[in-house]
Scaffold this motif. Structure first.
Motif, PDB file in Angstrom:
ATOM      1  N   ASP A   3       0.813  -1.217   0.000  1.00 39.49           N
ATOM      2  CA  ASP A   3       0.000   0.000   0.000  1.00 39.49           C
ATOM      3  C   ASP A   3       0.847   1.268   0.000  1.00 39.49           C
ATOM      4  O   ASP A   3       0.330   2.359   0.150  1.00 39.49           O
ATOM      5  CB  ASP A   3      -0.947   0.006   1.213  1.00 39.49           C
ATOM      6  CG  ASP A   3      -0.168   0.004   2.529  1.00 39.49           C
ATOM      7  OD1 ASP A   3       1.047  -0.297   2.490  1.00 39.49           O
ATOM      8  OD2 ASP A   3      -0.778   0.309   3.570  1.00 39.49           O
ATOM      9  N   LEU A   4       2.163   1.102  -0.157  1.00 42.59           N
ATOM     10  CA  LEU A   4       3.045   2.285  -0.173  1.00 42.59           C
ATOM     11  C   LEU A   4       3.377   2.631  -1.616  1.00 42.59           C
ATOM     12  O   LEU A   4       4.042   1.877  -2.308  1.00 42.59           O
ATOM     13  CB  LEU A   4       4.325   2.001   0.615  1.00 42.59           C
ATOM     14  CG  LEU A   4       5.321   3.169   0.733  1.00 42.59           C
ATOM     15  CD1 LEU A   4       4.664   4.347   1.434  1.00 42.59           C
ATOM     16  CD2 LEU A   4       6.570   2.722   1.463  1.00 42.59           C
ATOM     17  N   TYR A   5       2.874   3.756  -2.052  1.00 41.80           N
ATOM     18  CA  TYR A   5       3.085   4.171  -3.440  1.00 41.80           C
ATOM     19  C   TYR A   5       4.174   5.233  -3.498  1.00 41.80           C
ATOM     20  O   TYR A   5       4.118   6.230  -2.787  1.00 41.80           O
ATOM     21  CB  TYR A   5       1.791   4.735  -4.031  1.00 41.80           C
ATOM     22  CG  TYR A   5       1.954   5.299  -5.419  1.00 41.80           C
ATOM     23  CD1 TYR A   5       2.113   4.440  -6.508  1.00 41.80           C
ATOM     24  CD2 TYR A   5       1.958   6.672  -5.626  1.00 41.80           C
ATOM     25  CE1 TYR A   5       2.267   4.953  -7.782  1.00 41.80           C
ATOM     26  CE2 TYR A   5       2.120   7.190  -6.895  1.00 41.80           C
ATOM     27  CZ  TYR A   5       2.276   6.320  -7.964  1.00 41.80           C
ATOM     28  OH  TYR A   5       2.431   6.823  -9.221  1.00 41.80           O
ATOM     29  N   ILE A   6       5.185   5.015  -4.328  1.00 44.25           N
ATOM     30  CA  ILE A   6       6.318   5.939  -4.427  1.00 44.25           C
ATOM     31  C   ILE A   6       6.453   6.415  -5.870  1.00 44.25           C
ATOM     32  O   ILE A   6       6.578   5.603  -6.787  1.00 44.25           O
ATOM     33  CB  ILE A   6       7.635   5.281  -3.985  1.00 44.25           C
ATOM     34  CG1 ILE A   6       7.539   4.840  -2.518  1.00 44.25           C
ATOM     35  CG2 ILE A   6       8.804   6.221  -4.182  1.00 44.25           C
ATOM     36  CD1 ILE A   6       8.740   4.060  -2.049  1.00 44.25           C
ATOM     37  N   THR A   7       6.422   7.718  -6.074  1.00 50.35           N
ATOM     38  CA  THR A   7       6.647   8.300  -7.390  1.00 50.35           C
ATOM     39  C   THR A   7       8.106   8.724  -7.490  1.00 50.35           C
ATOM     40  O   THR A   7       8.575   9.533  -6.689  1.00 50.35           O
ATOM     41  CB  THR A   7       5.736   9.522  -7.621  1.00 50.35           C
ATOM     42  OG1 THR A   7       4.378   9.112  -7.508  1.00 50.35           O
ATOM     43  CG2 THR A   7       5.989  10.113  -8.990  1.00 50.35           C
ATOM     44  N   VAL A   8       8.819   8.193  -8.464  1.00 49.12           N
ATOM     45  CA  VAL A   8      10.244   8.486  -8.624  1.00 49.12           C
ATOM     46  C   VAL A   8      10.417   9.599  -9.653  1.00 49.12           C
ATOM     47  O   VAL A   8       9.864   9.512 -10.754  1.00 49.12           O
ATOM     48  CB  VAL A   8      11.009   7.229  -9.097  1.00 49.12           C
ATOM     49  CG1 VAL A   8      12.504   7.522  -9.205  1.00 49.12           C
ATOM     50  CG2 VAL A   8      10.756   6.064  -8.147  1.00 49.12           C
ATOM     51  N   PRO A   9      11.162  10.667  -9.325  1.00 44.22           N
ATOM     52  CA  PRO A   9      11.437  11.717 -10.317  1.00 44.22           C
ATOM     53  C   PRO A   9      12.084  11.111 -11.558  1.00 44.22           C
ATOM     54  O   PRO A   9      12.989  10.281 -11.452  1.00 44.22           O
ATOM     55  CB  PRO A   9      12.414  12.641  -9.580  1.00 44.22           C
ATOM     56  CG  PRO A   9      12.119  12.423  -8.126  1.00 44.22           C
ATOM     57  CD  PRO A   9      11.760  10.978  -8.012  1.00 44.22           C
ATOM     58  N   SER A  10      11.618  11.510 -12.723  1.00 42.77           N
ATOM     59  CA  SER A  10      12.073  10.885 -13.973  1.00 42.77           C
ATOM     60  C   SER A  10      13.576  11.023 -14.183  1.00 42.77           C
ATOM     61  O   SER A  10      14.205  10.124 -14.758  1.00 42.77           O
ATOM     62  CB  SER A  10      11.320  11.496 -15.160  1.00 42.77           C
ATOM     63  OG  SER A  10      11.558  12.902 -15.232  1.00 42.77           O
ATOM     64  N   PHE A  11      14.169  12.148 -13.735  1.00 37.49           N
ATOM     65  CA  PHE A  11      15.599  12.337 -13.985  1.00 37.49           C
ATOM     66  C   PHE A  11      16.468  11.515 -13.032  1.00 37.49           C
ATOM     67  O   PHE A  11      17.694  11.552 -13.115  1.00 37.49           O
ATOM     68  CB  PHE A  11      15.981  13.823 -13.931  1.00 37.49           C
ATOM     69  CG  PHE A  11      15.662  14.516 -12.640  1.00 37.49           C
ATOM     70  CD1 PHE A  11      16.626  14.651 -11.656  1.00 37.49           C
ATOM     71  CD2 PHE A  11      14.407  15.067 -12.418  1.00 37.49           C
ATOM     72  CE1 PHE A  11      16.336  15.302 -10.469  1.00 37.49           C
ATOM     73  CE2 PHE A  11      14.114  15.716 -11.246  1.00 37.49           C
ATOM     74  CZ  PHE A  11      15.079  15.833 -10.261  1.00 37.49           C
ATOM     75  N   PHE A  12      15.846  10.749 -12.108  1.00 35.88           N
ATOM     76  CA  PHE A  12      16.592   9.810 -11.265  1.00 35.88           C
ATOM     77  C   PHE A  12      16.735   8.443 -11.948  1.00 35.88           C
ATOM     78  O   PHE A  12      17.476   7.592 -11.478  1.00 35.88           O
ATOM     79  CB  PHE A  12      15.878   9.600  -9.927  1.00 35.88           C
ATOM     80  CG  PHE A  12      15.973  10.778  -8.985  1.00 35.88           C
ATOM     81  CD1 PHE A  12      16.670  11.925  -9.330  1.00 35.88           C
ATOM     82  CD2 PHE A  12      15.365  10.728  -7.727  1.00 35.88           C
ATOM     83  CE1 PHE A  12      16.756  13.011  -8.455  1.00 35.88           C
ATOM     84  CE2 PHE A  12      15.452  11.797  -6.846  1.00 35.88           C
ATOM     85  CZ  PHE A  12      16.144  12.939  -7.214  1.00 35.88           C
ATOM     86  N   LEU A  13      15.997   8.238 -13.043  1.00 36.98           N
ATOM     87  CA  LEU A  13      15.963   6.938 -13.692  1.00 36.98           C
ATOM     88  C   LEU A  13      16.992   6.830 -14.812  1.00 36.98           C
ATOM     89  O   LEU A  13      17.158   7.763 -15.600  1.00 36.98           O
ATOM     90  CB  LEU A  13      14.573   6.668 -14.272  1.00 36.98           C
ATOM     91  CG  LEU A  13      13.398   6.703 -13.282  1.00 36.98           C
ATOM     92  CD1 LEU A  13      12.088   6.502 -14.024  1.00 36.98           C
ATOM     93  CD2 LEU A  13      13.571   5.649 -12.196  1.00 36.98           C
ATOM     94  N   CYS A  14      17.666   5.692 -14.891  1.00 36.66           N
ATOM     95  CA  CYS A  14      18.618   5.441 -15.967  1.00 36.66           C
ATOM     96  C   CYS A  14      17.848   5.228 -17.271  1.00 36.66           C
ATOM     97  O   CYS A  14      16.901   4.433 -17.302  1.00 36.66           O
ATOM     98  CB  CYS A  14      19.465   4.209 -15.651  1.00 36.66           C
ATOM     99  SG  CYS A  14      20.534   3.687 -17.014  1.00 36.66           S
ATOM    100  N   PRO A  15      18.204   5.922 -18.356  1.00 31.64           N
ATOM    101  CA  PRO A  15      17.491   5.753 -19.637  1.00 31.64           C
ATOM    102  C   PRO A  15      17.573   4.337 -20.198  1.00 31.64           C
ATOM    103  O   PRO A  15      16.762   3.964 -21.035  1.00 31.64           O
ATOM    104  CB  PRO A  15      18.221   6.744 -20.561  1.00 31.64           C
ATOM    105  CG  PRO A  15      18.829   7.751 -19.645  1.00 31.64           C
ATOM    106  CD  PRO A  15      19.218   6.977 -18.412  1.00 31.64           C
ATOM    107  N   ILE A  16      18.547   3.544 -19.734  1.00 36.34           N
ATOM    108  CA  ILE A  16      18.696   2.175 -20.244  1.00 36.34           C
ATOM    109  C   ILE A  16      17.892   1.188 -19.404  1.00 36.34           C
ATOM    110  O   ILE A  16      17.030   0.474 -19.913  1.00 36.34           O
ATOM    111  CB  ILE A  16      20.180   1.752 -20.271  1.00 36.34           C
ATOM    112  CG1 ILE A  16      20.971   2.647 -21.227  1.00 36.34           C
ATOM    113  CG2 ILE A  16      20.315   0.285 -20.695  1.00 36.34           C
ATOM    114  CD1 ILE A  16      22.457   2.380 -21.241  1.00 36.34           C
ATOM    115  N   SER A  17      18.165   1.154 -18.100  1.00 38.42           N
ATOM    116  CA  SER A  17      17.512   0.172 -17.228  1.00 38.42           C
ATOM    117  C   SER A  17      16.160   0.632 -16.711  1.00 38.42           C
ATOM    118  O   SER A  17      15.344  -0.170 -16.271  1.00 38.42           O
ATOM    119  CB  SER A  17      18.417  -0.133 -16.036  1.00 38.42           C
ATOM    120  OG  SER A  17      18.549   1.010 -15.193  1.00 38.42           O
ATOM    121  N   LEU A  18      15.928   1.957 -16.740  1.00 36.94           N
ATOM    122  CA  LEU A  18      14.710   2.584 -16.201  1.00 36.94           C
ATOM    123  C   LEU A  18      14.586   2.380 -14.693  1.00 36.94           C
ATOM    124  O   LEU A  18      13.500   2.521 -14.133  1.00 36.94           O
ATOM    125  CB  LEU A  18      13.458   2.063 -16.920  1.00 36.94           C
ATOM    126  CG  LEU A  18      13.386   2.350 -18.430  1.00 36.94           C
ATOM    127  CD1 LEU A  18      12.085   1.811 -19.004  1.00 36.94           C
ATOM    128  CD2 LEU A  18      13.526   3.839 -18.707  1.00 36.94           C
TER     129      LEU A  18
END
Length: 421
Positions: free
Chosen positions: A5-20
């Motif tokens: 029940d814990l929903y976490i929104t990750v800022p897009s610029f924290f994500l690797c463009p390859i692995s996501l």
């Protein structure tokens, strides 16, 4: 383990463009795109020579750690982990990841009162807030005393490189929103109260240029360019020992294109006073620019800026001497006369016109002839060039008219039919 029940929104610029996935060790390629180290290393180890996101060919496979982004990711990760571990943990929404206006006002107050890591944490919150939208950057710039506090921190190099990096990152984000640019310039160039003939803000900018991450170096250069508003400020910047030479050091093929381009823009801004042009020549700028022009895969913007600086240097005797003494420099300029852009063509032709026609330097004329320059100038005149470029090209042809017989023997007979004499 994160509860269902814990929903976490990750800022897009924290994500690797390859692995996501959230990056553990963010590194930036020469294209300026950031990836997780393990992901991009696998991509390169598989024999790829392009940037996965842009598909641009990499002129170097080296990458630079993105420490500022890693710091932001770590702070975000710690805050998420605290919520996960807490019995009262609840959903983390995107609005909670970006500080509210009240929270950022509190962080601004903490910047002045706190010290060490607390200041850095407060600045990280401010940067995160500013990155969210243009509206929030506008809000920050209008907060009474905010920019002045950042400038105040730059007057103290004892805070350490990490603090200065975050200050410059925050300052860079609101740079275009500062209304009183004259006040900002004067505040940045204000000398120490103890009477020493130096500016602490310039000391801080230089320190970041020497020891900061690629992103913070870009922020430092952008701030530096913004205060080069008039002859006096440009002279003060150039007089700061080590500053201009460090900018030249950063214009190297192995650096990121964004860093190179910003350094070139800054040098263009400060090079207008005669004294600064001469200083650039004495610091070896001509050799630096010549070496850079010989590199392949340069962006059009970088080529244009290098040629603009060479044109600027050619307006001084010292610059012309250095250009003419370096046959590789003349050949490199000639090589960019066509097939780059109209701006590059005009800058290149103006430089050649200055050294070969206006000042009749024999060495430069010989270098142009040896590099098959006459053919290129003739072809340029047949193209859709501007009237000024056409006139300068015509003037250059006059220089070679006297030696036309010796010149003609160097060229393929298929091109001699366009000789105008």
């Amino acid at each position: 383990m994160v509860r269902d029940d814990l929903y976490i929104t990750v800022p897009s610029f924290f994500l690797c463009p390859i692995s996501l996935d959230v990056m553990k060790s963010p590194v930036s390629l020469c294209t300026g795109v950031t990836y997780d180290r393990s992901s991009i290393q696998r991509w390169l180890d598989n024999g790829n020579n392009t940037c996965p996101a842009t598909m641009q060919v990499l002129y170097t496979k080296d990458f630079v750690p993105n420490r500022n982004l890693q710091s932001l990711i770590q702070i975000w990760s710690d805050s998420v982990q605290k919520r996960v571990d807490s019995p009262e943990s609840k959903a983390v929404t995107e609005s909670e990841l970006v500080p509210s206006r009240d929270q950022v006002l509190s962080a601004i107050a903490d910047v002045e009162g706190d010290c060490g890591n607390n200041r850095v944490d407060s600045l990280v919150k401010i940067v995160r807030f500013a990155l969210d939208s243009d509206e929030k950057r506008d809000f920050l710039a209008k907060v009474d005393g905010f920019v002045a506090r950042l400038v105040g921190l730059l007057h103290n190099v004892d805070g350490g490189v990490e603090l200065l990096e975050m200050v410059l990152k925050a300052l860079d984000l609101v740079l275009e929103k500062i209304d009183d640019r004259e006040w900002f310039k004067n505040s940045m160039l204000k000398k120490q109260s103890d009477g020493e003939n130096r500016c602490n803000c310039l000391d801080s900018l230089l320190l970041v240029l020497q020891r900061g991450s690629s992103g913070s170096k870009i922020a430092s250069v952008r701030v530096l360019k913004s205060i080069a508003m008039d002859a006096e400020s440009k002279l003060l910047i150039a007089e700061k020992e080590g500053l201009v030479s460090e900018l030249l050091n950063l214009i190297a093929p192995e650096k990121t294109p964004a860093l190179i381009e910003n350094c070139l823009s800054c040098l263009i801004a400060i090079s207008t006073p005669k004294r600064n042009k001469v200083e650039l020549v004495h610091l070896g700028a001509i050799r630096t620019f010549s070496k850079l022009l010989l590199e392949s895969n340069l962006t059009v913007s970088i080529v244009e800026k290098v040629l603009k600086l060479l044109e600027t240097m050619s307006s001084r005797k010292e610059g012309r001497v250095e250009i003419c003494e370096d046959p590789e420099c003349v050949a490199a300029i000639l090589n960019k006369v066509m097939k780059v852009s109209s701006i590059a063509t005009e800058n290149a032709v103006t430089t050649l016109w200055s050294v070969c026609y206006l000042f009749r330097d024999q060495k430069a004329q010989e270098a142009v002839t040896k590099a098959n320059g006459l053919t290129k100038i003739l072809l340029l005149m047949q193209s859709n060039c501007s009237p000024s470029v056409r006139q300068m090209s015509s003037d250059l042809l006059k220089i070679f008219r006297v030696n036309s017989k010796s010149c003609l023997s160097c060229y393929d007979t298929k091109t001699t039919h366009i000789m105008p004499f």
